[in-house]
Design a protein around this motif. Sequence first.
Motif, PDB file in Angstrom:
ATOM      1  N   LEU A 190      26.671  52.012 -64.313  1.00 51.09           N
ATOM      2  CA  LEU A 190      26.355  53.083 -63.366  1.00 51.09           C
ATOM      3  C   LEU A 190      25.179  53.933 -63.829  1.00 51.09           C
ATOM      4  O   LEU A 190      24.466  54.527 -63.007  1.00 51.09           O
ATOM      5  N   THR A 191      24.930  53.999 -65.146  1.00 50.71           N
ATOM      6  CA  THR A 191      23.843  54.841 -65.659  1.00 50.71           C
ATOM      7  C   THR A 191      22.471  54.317 -65.238  1.00 50.71           C
ATOM      8  O   THR A 191      21.490  55.067 -65.257  1.00 50.71           O
ATOM      9  N   SER A 192      22.424  53.040 -64.846  1.00 45.36           N
ATOM     10  CA  SER A 192      21.136  52.471 -64.439  1.00 45.36           C
ATOM     11  C   SER A 192      20.990  52.404 -62.918  1.00 45.36           C
ATOM     12  O   SER A 192      20.066  51.782 -62.406  1.00 45.36           O
ATOM     13  N   THR A 193      21.901  53.041 -62.202  1.00 45.12           N
ATOM     14  CA  THR A 193      21.853  53.032 -60.739  1.00 45.12           C
ATOM     15  C   THR A 193      21.560  54.433 -60.215  1.00 45.12           C
ATOM     16  O   THR A 193      21.370  55.383 -60.989  1.00 45.12           O
ATOM     17  N   LEU A 194      21.554  54.546 -58.900  1.00 48.37           N
ATOM     18  CA  LEU A 194      21.329  55.845 -58.272  1.00 48.37           C
ATOM     19  C   LEU A 194      22.584  56.702 -58.254  1.00 48.37           C
ATOM     20  O   LEU A 194      22.536  57.849 -57.804  1.00 48.37           O
ATOM     21  N   THR A 195      23.696  56.144 -58.743  1.00 48.63           N
ATOM     22  CA  THR A 195      24.957  56.897 -58.740  1.00 48.63           C
ATOM     23  C   THR A 195      25.570  56.947 -60.139  1.00 48.63           C
ATOM     24  O   THR A 195      26.697  56.496 -60.351  1.00 48.63           O
ATOM     25  N   GLY A 246      34.790  50.155 -53.809  1.00 48.92           N
ATOM     26  CA  GLY A 246      33.690  51.051 -54.158  1.00 48.92           C
ATOM     27  C   GLY A 246      32.336  50.391 -53.966  1.00 48.92           C
ATOM     28  O   GLY A 246      31.393  51.005 -53.440  1.00 48.92           O
ATOM     29  N   TRP A 247      32.219  49.113 -54.371  1.00 56.40           N
ATOM     30  CA  TRP A 247      30.938  48.411 -54.234  1.00 56.40           C
ATOM     31  C   TRP A 247      30.610  48.135 -52.768  1.00 56.40           C
ATOM     32  O   TRP A 247      29.476  48.325 -52.325  1.00 56.40           O
ATOM     33  N   LEU A 248      31.597  47.702 -51.985  1.00 62.07           N
ATOM     34  CA  LEU A 248      31.358  47.392 -50.580  1.00 62.07           C
ATOM     35  C   LEU A 248      30.958  48.620 -49.772  1.00 62.07           C
ATOM     36  O   LEU A 248      30.207  48.511 -48.794  1.00 62.07           O
ATOM     37  N   THR A 249      31.449  49.779 -50.159  1.00 58.45           N
ATOM     38  CA  THR A 249      31.121  51.014 -49.434  1.00 58.45           C
ATOM     39  C   THR A 249      29.919  51.726 -50.025  1.00 58.45           C
ATOM     40  O   THR A 249      29.598  52.845 -49.621  1.00 58.45           O
ATOM     41  N   GLY A 250      29.258  51.080 -50.992  1.00 63.10           N
ATOM     42  CA  GLY A 250      28.085  51.698 -51.605  1.00 63.10           C
ATOM     43  C   GLY A 250      28.423  52.857 -52.521  1.00 63.10           C
ATOM     44  O   GLY A 250      27.578  53.711 -52.790  1.00 63.10           O
ATOM     45  N   GLN A 251      29.665  52.889 -53.037  1.00 59.58           N
ATOM     46  CA  GLN A 251      30.117  53.975 -53.921  1.00 59.58           C
ATOM     47  C   GLN A 251      30.728  53.396 -55.194  1.00 59.58           C
ATOM     48  O   GLN A 251      31.914  53.583 -55.455  1.00 59.58           O
TER      49      GLN A 251
END
Length: 412
Positions: A267-272, A334-339
């Motif tokens: 997650l540290t390398s993503t926008l969230t 979480g992945w399917l909903t973009g979260q």
Amino acid sequence: MSTSTYIYIFGEIETKIWGLTGRERLQRMLKAREQVILIEDVEKIPSGAVALFLNANFLFDARVLTALLGMEKKTALYSDENCPAAIRTDGDQAQQLLRNLNNNKSQNYRFVLLTIPRIGLKDLHIDFQQNLKKKDPPYILPISEENRPLLEQELFSGSYKGVTDLVTKWIWPVPAFWATHYCVRQGWQPNHVTYLSVVLAVLAGVAFWFGFFGIGLLMGWFMTFLDTVDGKLARVTVTSSRFGDVLDHGLDIIHPPLWYLAWGVGLTSTLTPIAGLGILMWLMLIGYVGGRLCEGVFQFWLAHFDMFIWHKWDSFNRLITARRNPNLLLLTYGWLTGQPDFGLLLVVAWHLISTGILVWRLMTGWKTKQKEGSLKSWLQDVDPVRDREIWAVKIFTRAPINLKKPYPVSSN
């Protein structure tokens, strides 16, 4: 002092169930048994020694073999076909018994064993299977080419735990059945499937670590599917090894928390990116280890059976409690909903909630034992046939196989 039991296998049917004839299956089932000597010539059975004749024309439940080996008297176990499936006698009568069996093939054994007490499956008093968390009726089933598909389905369905997570119970059985068939046809061993599971578990973790959550989930779900297949393959082909067992169970224990940690790092390398990752990982680990400890303490301190088969409520809780597959569902959501960050938060929260519930059940179990002296599993009081209308019985047990009706592939 225990004495050896001499085993003589008779019967000529060559129909293969999951790649094994009845004779080959019995030989594998008996190989790991202590105080058992397989013989090809009944004349080698010493006078007065215990002799057990097994009919290779039948498919035997392992529990039936255990019960027969534990008996201390002469007896003949019959199936509904009016044929002896097993005969327990001694070395003095073994040769005469074999001559009688050979001379009465055309008469379906009706005039054999007139002096030996006759019993049926109900007389063996077989209890529920603690290792598979279930209570299924024991069986001895006639082998034939006509029955082969149903017998293969019975063995496969019987290899499933009665109480497990919802994915393993309701989603994997049908594809796992065909995958197991493919492995048998290819001659693959359970360890081959386990090795592939290890590779996929590592690759999924690496994908999570670098933020490739979709690819990681694909490999992770495939790994969990193979984790089902290797166990089923081992059971239906009576193929297992100490190394494979340790590797399989060790992998199951170690990889889930590492996946969640890798997801958090990814997650540290993503926008969230997620705040307080270190604290969250410690909470997850506390929940994960705490849940395992609760299960262990319950079984080794309070009861001889698994925590999830104490009450019906506990069995339903096992369907969704914080184990790998339910947590993968949360991560997938979480992945399917973009979260993906929310998916990880759900996993941590579900670990803590599930462990809190297990702590409560552990405390309740301790109080109950102090008051009543012992705990009893709900499976001990049910009959899979008599109590078929009870919801929990329908979900967590299976009715006996009916060779005259279609038998769907299922873990129930």
